[in-house]
Motif scaffolding. Structure first.
Motif, short mmCIF file in Angstrom:
data_model
loop_
_atom_site.label_atom_id
_atom_site.label_comp_id
_atom_site.label_asym_id
_atom_site.label_seq_id
_atom_site.Cartn_x
_atom_site.Cartn_y
_atom_site.Cartn_z
N LEU A 346 0.84 -1.21 0.00
CA LEU A 346 0.00 0.00 0.00
C LEU A 346 0.88 1.26 0.00
CD1 LEU A 346 -2.82 -1.14 2.45
CD2 LEU A 346 -2.88 -1.05 -0.05
N GLU A 350 0.92 4.23 -2.84
CA GLU A 350 0.77 5.65 -2.46
C GLU A 350 1.99 6.46 -2.94
OE1 GLU A 350 -1.16 6.68 0.85
OE2 GLU A 350 -0.52 8.77 0.59
N LEU A 354 -0.47 6.78 -6.86
CA LEU A 354 -1.63 6.03 -7.34
C LEU A 354 -2.64 5.85 -6.21
CD1 LEU A 354 0.42 3.18 -9.07
CD2 LEU A 354 -0.67 5.11 -10.25
N LYS A 355 -3.88 5.56 -6.58
CA LYS A 355 -4.85 5.12 -5.57
C LYS A 355 -5.59 3.89 -6.08
CE LYS A 355 -8.72 7.98 -6.90
NZ LYS A 355 -9.50 9.13 -6.76
N VAL A 356 -6.18 3.16 -5.13
CA VAL A 356 -6.87 1.91 -5.47
C VAL A 356 -8.33 2.24 -5.76
CG1 VAL A 356 -7.51 -0.40 -4.67
CG2 VAL A 356 -5.33 0.63 -3.94
N TRP A 388 -5.84 -5.53 -8.60
CA TRP A 388 -5.92 -4.18 -8.06
C TRP A 388 -6.13 -3.22 -9.23
CZ3 TRP A 388 -4.78 -3.19 -2.70
CH2 TRP A 388 -4.30 -4.30 -1.99
N LEU A 390 -5.87 0.29 -10.38
CA LEU A 390 -5.13 1.47 -9.89
C LEU A 390 -5.31 2.64 -10.85
CD1 LEU A 390 -1.84 -0.46 -9.04
CD2 LEU A 390 -3.64 0.20 -7.43
N ARG A 393 -3.51 9.44 -8.62
CA ARG A 393 -4.27 10.23 -7.63
C ARG A 393 -4.49 11.64 -8.13
NH1 ARG A 393 -1.21 10.95 -3.07
NH2 ARG A 393 0.16 9.19 -3.47
#
Ligand SMILES: C[S@@+](CC[C@H](N)C(=O)[O-])C[C@H]1O[C@@H](n2cnc3c(N)ncnc32)[C@H](O)[C@@H]1O
Length: 393
Positions: A346, A350, A354-356, A388, A390, A393
C-alpha cells in the motif's frame, strides 16, 4: 505459485576467470588416458561442472550418491534407461530424512528453497552426451529431437547436458504439444520451454471479469505465454501490445496469438517493461515472490526486492492515458510467508502517486493450496489472489 520455470540459456564456464567473454562453456574429462572436451549446454543457465568422471552401467546408486555429494559430475556412457534409474535413485536419496518445522513461515520458505536448490544441484551432476541431430548417442535413448531443439536450440557440435534438465525439457515439450486449457479463452495456451505456465486459472479469471475502461488499446507488461493479452483481445480490446524481456516468451506469445486467431489484435514486443506511448489500460502480473532466482528458470516466479512490482507501480502513471487504469495482478502469498507486508504494497502504491479504485480477490483452487503435506501449506491455504485497479491520484 506453480514451480514453473523461465529459461534462457546463458553461457557458463568451467573457469570463468580464464575464459574470454564470448568463449563457449566446455566440460573436460579424462578417458582412456586422453583429455576430452565437449561443449556444455544448459537451457536454464546452470554453470558447467568443474570435475567430471566417466561412468557406465556398473555405477551403483551408492557410488553415484557419493560422487554427487563430493560435487563430482558423472558423464554417463551406458544405457539410457539405466541412467534414468540412477537419476531416480539419486532423487530418492536427496529427498530422504524428516525435518523439524521451521520457527517462522519465512524460515520455512527459505529452507524449502534451499532444499530444492540443493536437489537441483545434485541431480544436475548426472550428465549425458547430446550430439547434433539432436540425438543422445546412448543405447535405448528415446527420440528427443524436438524436445531438445525447443530447449537448447540448434546443437551444432557434440555437447554435454544434464540428464535432469533434458528430462525437464521432454516434459516441457509435452506441455507445449498438448497445451493448457484456459476457460476464459475457451481455448488452449501452448507454453514454450521456460515460459511461465498459466496452470492457475484464478488470476486469468480476474482479468476476464474486471470492467474494461476502454476497448481501444491495452498494454500487457510481462506477457509470458501471452495469456492475459489474449484474454483482453478476446474480450474485444482492438489492440493489445504485450511485452516481455525474455525472447522465449515473445516467440511463445506470438505463436499463441496466431493459434487463438487474435494475431490481428495482439502483438508481442521484446522490451524492458512498458512499450512506448500511453494506453487507457495497462495490465501486469509480475512474479509474486520477492526472492532471488536460483536459475534463469526462476525469473518468472521470483522478483528480487519486488523490483518488477515496484517498477510497474512507479512508472505506471507516466504510461497511462488520462482516465486510464492499471490492473495489477498479485497474490498475497508473500505476505503470508512474511516476505513482504500489505503495508509495503500500500505504501508503494501511495508513493507512486496512485490510488486503489477497487480490489477483487479470489482464493486459488490449485492442488497445492489444499495439500497438507506441502511445507508451505499454512501460507498457501490462506492465499488470496487479487486484481488491483489502480489510477493516478
Ligand atoms: C509471473 S510471469 C506472468 C506471465 C503472464 N503475464 C501470465 O500472467 O501468465 C512474469 C513475466 O514477466 C516477465 N518479466 C520479468 N521482468 C520483466 C521486465 N523487466 N520487462 C518485461 N517483462 C518482464 C517475465 O519474463 C515473465 O514472463
Amino acid at each position: 505459485m506453480p514451480d514453473q520455470p523461465l529459461a534462457i540459456p546463458t553461457p557458463s564456464r568451467t573457469h570463468p576467470q580464464a575464459a574470454a567473454v564470448d568463449e563457449p562453456a566446455v566440460v573436460t574429462w579424462a578417458e582412456g588416458g586422453h583429455s576430452r572436451t565437449a561443449r556444455w549446454r544448459s537451457a536454464n543457465g546452470r554453470p558447467a561442472p568443474a570435475r567430471v568422471e566417466v561412468v557406465t552401467d556398473s555405477l551403483t546408486a551408492d557410488e553415484a550418491n557419493r560422487l554427487a555429494s563430493q560435487g563430482t559430475a558423472m558423464l554417463w556412457q551406458g544405457d539410457f534407461h539405466n541412467a534414468r534409474q540412477i537419476l531416480n535413485a539419486l532423487d530418492r536419496r536427496v529427498g530422504a530424512g524428516k525435518k523439524k518445522a521451521a520457527p517462522t513461515p519465512a524460515d520455512e520458505f527459505y529452507r524449502h528453497r534451499q532444499s530444492r536448490s540443493h536437489r537441483a544441484r545434485i541431480l544436475g551432476l548426472l550428465l549425458i552426451p547430446l550430439d547434433p541431430g539432436p540425438v543422445v548417442p546412448l543405447r535405448r535413448a528415446p527420440d528427443i529431437r524436438q524436445a531438445a531443439e525447443e530447449a537448447y536450440g540448434d546443437i551444432g557440435e557434440p555437447s554435454v547436458v544434464s540428464l535432469h534438465e533434458l528430462v525437464g525439457a521432454i516434459g516441457a515439450h509435452e506441455w507445449r504439444k498438448n497445451g493448457v486449457y484456459v476457460e476464459a479463452l475457451q481455448g488452449r495456451i501452448h507454453p514454450h520451454y521456460g515460459t511461465f505456465f498459466p496452470t492457475r486459472s484464478e488470476y486469468v479469471d480476474l482479468v476476464a471479469a474486471a470492467p474494461l475502461p476502454s476497448d481501444r488499446l491495452a498494454f500487457d507488461v510481462g506477457t509470458g505465454t501471452g495469456v492475459l493479452a489474449a484474454v483482453l483481445a478476446r474480450r474485444g480490446v482492438r489492440r493489445v501490445v504485450a511485452t516481455d524481456n525474455e525472447p522465449r516468451a515473445i516467440a511463445c506469445a506470438g505463436e499463441n496469438f496466431r493459434n487463438l486467431g487474435v494475431q490481428d489484435r495482439a502483438e508481442a514486443v521484446l522490451t524492458d517493461m512498458f512499450p512506448p506511448g500511453r494506453a487507457p489500460l495497462i495490465v501486469c502480473n509480475p512474479p509474486w515472490i520477492p526472492a532471488t532466482p536460483h536459475s534463469s528458470l526462476d525469473n518468472a516466479v521470483y522478483d528480487p526486492g519486488s523490483r518488477m512490482l515496484f517498477r510497474f507501480l512507479n512508472e505506471l502513471a507516466e504510461h497511462l492515458e488520462p482516465g486510464g487504469e492499471g490492473w495489477l495482478v498479485l497474490s498475497d502469498l508473500a505476505e503470508h510467508l512474511g516476505l513482504r507486508s500489505r503495508d509495503d504494497l500500500l505504501g508503494a502504491i501511495e508513493a507512486a502517486g496512485l490510488k486503489v479504485l477497487e480490489r477483487s480477490g479470489t482464493k486459488p483452487t490449485h492442488p497445492k493450496a489444499s495439500d497438507r503435506n506441502d511445507p508451505l501449506f499454512g501460507a498457501r491455504s490462506a492465499e488470496v489472489t487479487s486484481l488491483w485497479r489502480l489510477v493516478p491520484r
